[in-house]
Design a protein around this motif. Structure first.
Motif: not given
Lengths: 337, 163
Positions: B17-37
């Protein structure tokens, strides 16, 4: 700890794990040989037949070659994601086998939502392709992963909806109970398989599963003529081998589910002494899976690839409405009977 | 064992969840969101809600996030696109909203603390969920489907200006 290791249930569990996954790994290796040989026969050429009798040692030679290949990473590729992508595609593909029953006693674990587990991990397997294509930092893999994700969304819907009719007839989500509900015969000679009750669902399932596993005629993510080799263009050696492994694992997994849902799973005539009664269900199951795998290999060598817009139109405008109509009619009949 | 798994999944969820916020690139945020789910699904399984866990993976991680990733790749958004300057006022709205959410969560936890043991015993089978959706929670269920229908129609209107 010692209690654990000498516990009978625990040892049985380990034995089942070893049999299921050991058998599967051998099957994956030899599936590559089967695919190449059968395709060669269809195209009237001998295929790989030099290594060992009938080329039977070819998978071992391939494995050694994969191990000793140079490991390449394209410039500008994201190192972590590039390394993780093959594993991300392999782990979900193997996870689905943990709930598939290969026989009355040969199943790693039984859940009451086993079928949904298979679909859930199957829906995650697309990320291996998507991340691999993205992390390679190359044009063709990127196009491949875009195609793959769009294709996956379109066909997963039909795939999941096609089995709802079977679930309503079987009245359960557990794979073991679904197999048990198909025991016995109608009129003394027709097996009580769901294929006779749900032929439309079966056709939809097979087509959608072909798209899910990225095989011809729906292998737009890999199409060699346009995209070199699709999402694994930039992968070599063992990483490429892991991608191939995941692809074969997915192929066997969808064949297993098709067998369990529509062809009665391990059900079949049982005869002979005790040890044969114990081993026969697994033999029936493996034979039924082999028919599906053979069908997929034959299809790969005979059918031309569809165009991308045809694929999308077919998925949304034909498969989905037919799957929904199938659910409506089935639920009406189930409610009336 | 269960505690160890809980802390593993909880740590994965919070980290992602923290990684979703701090990542600069939106794709990495999306991938972190998958890990979160996925780690949230692990927590659901620990609560005996197998069905919910699997549906969570199928619907969110397997379908909606694939769509997200597809759109991100299709638009090929450049890295570090900073739209924050135009949306500066959102920051001032965000702080009270976040505090309100925190207050709501704390209040719920405070009330739920008493009967946490009962919660864990709740059956999470498909039958139980279906039964409660179509009896006790029929109105919220229907209202939600209406909401989704409206959103669908809105998407069609946006996509095709001249119908």
């Amino acid at each position: 700890m010692i209690d654990y290791l000498t516990n009978r249930d625990f040892l049985l569990m380990v034995l089942r794990l070893v049999i299921v996954f050991g058998g599967l790994m051998g099957a994956f290796a030899y599936l590559s040989l089967v695919e190449r040989r059968v395709m060669a026969f269809v195209q009237m050429r001998p295929g790989p037949n030099r290594v060992g009798p009938f080329g039977l040692l070819q998978p071992i030679a391939d494995g050694l070659k994969f191990l000793f290949k140079e490991q390449i990473r394209p410039t500008g590729a994201n190192a972590w994601l590039y390394l993780a992508a093959p594993l991300i595609s392999l782990v979900p593909a193997l996870l689905s086998f943990s709930v598939i029953p290969f026989g009355p006693a040969l199943q790693v674990t039984d859940l009451n939502v086993a079928l949904l587990v298979v679909f859930a991990v199957g829906s995650l397997s697309v990320y291996g392709i998507v991340i691999g294509g993205w992390a390679s930092n190359s044009k063709y893999p990127l196009i491949a992963s875009m195609r793959s994700s769009a294709q996956m969304i379109s066909y997963e819907l039909s795939l999941t909806l096609s089995v709802v009719g079977v679930l309503m007839i079987g009245n359960t989500l557990s794979l073991v109970k679904l197999v048990q509900s198909q025991e016995g015969l109608w009129l003394g000679f027709i097996p009580r398989w769901n294929i006779f009750l749900q032929p439309v669902a079966f056709v939809i399932y097979i087509i959608a599963a072909t798209a899910e596993t990225n095989r011809l005629p729906f292998d737009l993510a890999e199409s060699e003529q346009e995209l070199v080799s699709g999402w694994h263009t930039e992968y070599s050696g063992m990483k490429f081998a892991i991608y191939m492994l995941a692809e074969y694992a997915n192929l066997i997994a969808v064949s297993c589910i098709a067998t369990i849902l529509f062809f009665g799973g391990w059900n079949g005539p049982s005869f002979g002494p005790d040890w044969m009664v114990m081993i026969l269900p697994t033999i029936w199951f493996v034979m039924k899976i082999s028919v599906f795998v053979f069908f997929y290999v034959l299809m790969r060598s005979t059918v031309p690839r569809v165009r991308y817009d045809q694929l999308m139109r077919f998925g949304w405008k034909l498969m989905l409405p037919v799957a929904l109509a199938n659910i409506l009619i089935t639920s009406l009949l189930v409610a009336l009977s | 064992m269960i505690e160890a798994l809980f802390f593993l999944f909880a740590a994965m969820a919070v980290g992602a969840a923290i990684n979703v916020l701090v990542q600069k690139h939106v794709l990495y945020s999306a991938l972190s969101l998958i890990v979160l789910l996925v780690s949230m699904s692990g927590l659901f399984i620990l609560l005996n809600a197998d069905f919910l866990a699997v549906i969570n993976v199928i619907v969110y991680a397997g379908a909606i996030m694939v769509l997200f990733v597809f759109v991100i790749m299709l638009l090929n958004l450049p890295e570090d696109e900073d739209g924050a300057d135009r949306m500066r006022w959102l920051k001032f709205l965000g702080i009270p909203m976040g505090l309100f959410l925190l207050f709501m969560i704390l209040a719920t936890l405070w009330n739920a603390g008493a009967d946490a043991g009962v919660q864990a015993q709740m059956p999470g089978s498909p039958e139980a969920i279906g039964r409660s959706l179509f009896t006790d929670y029929l109105l919220p269920f229907e209202v939600t489907s209406l909401l989704i229908l409206i959103a669908l129609m809105g998407a069609v209107v946006f996509a095709k200006k001249e119908l």
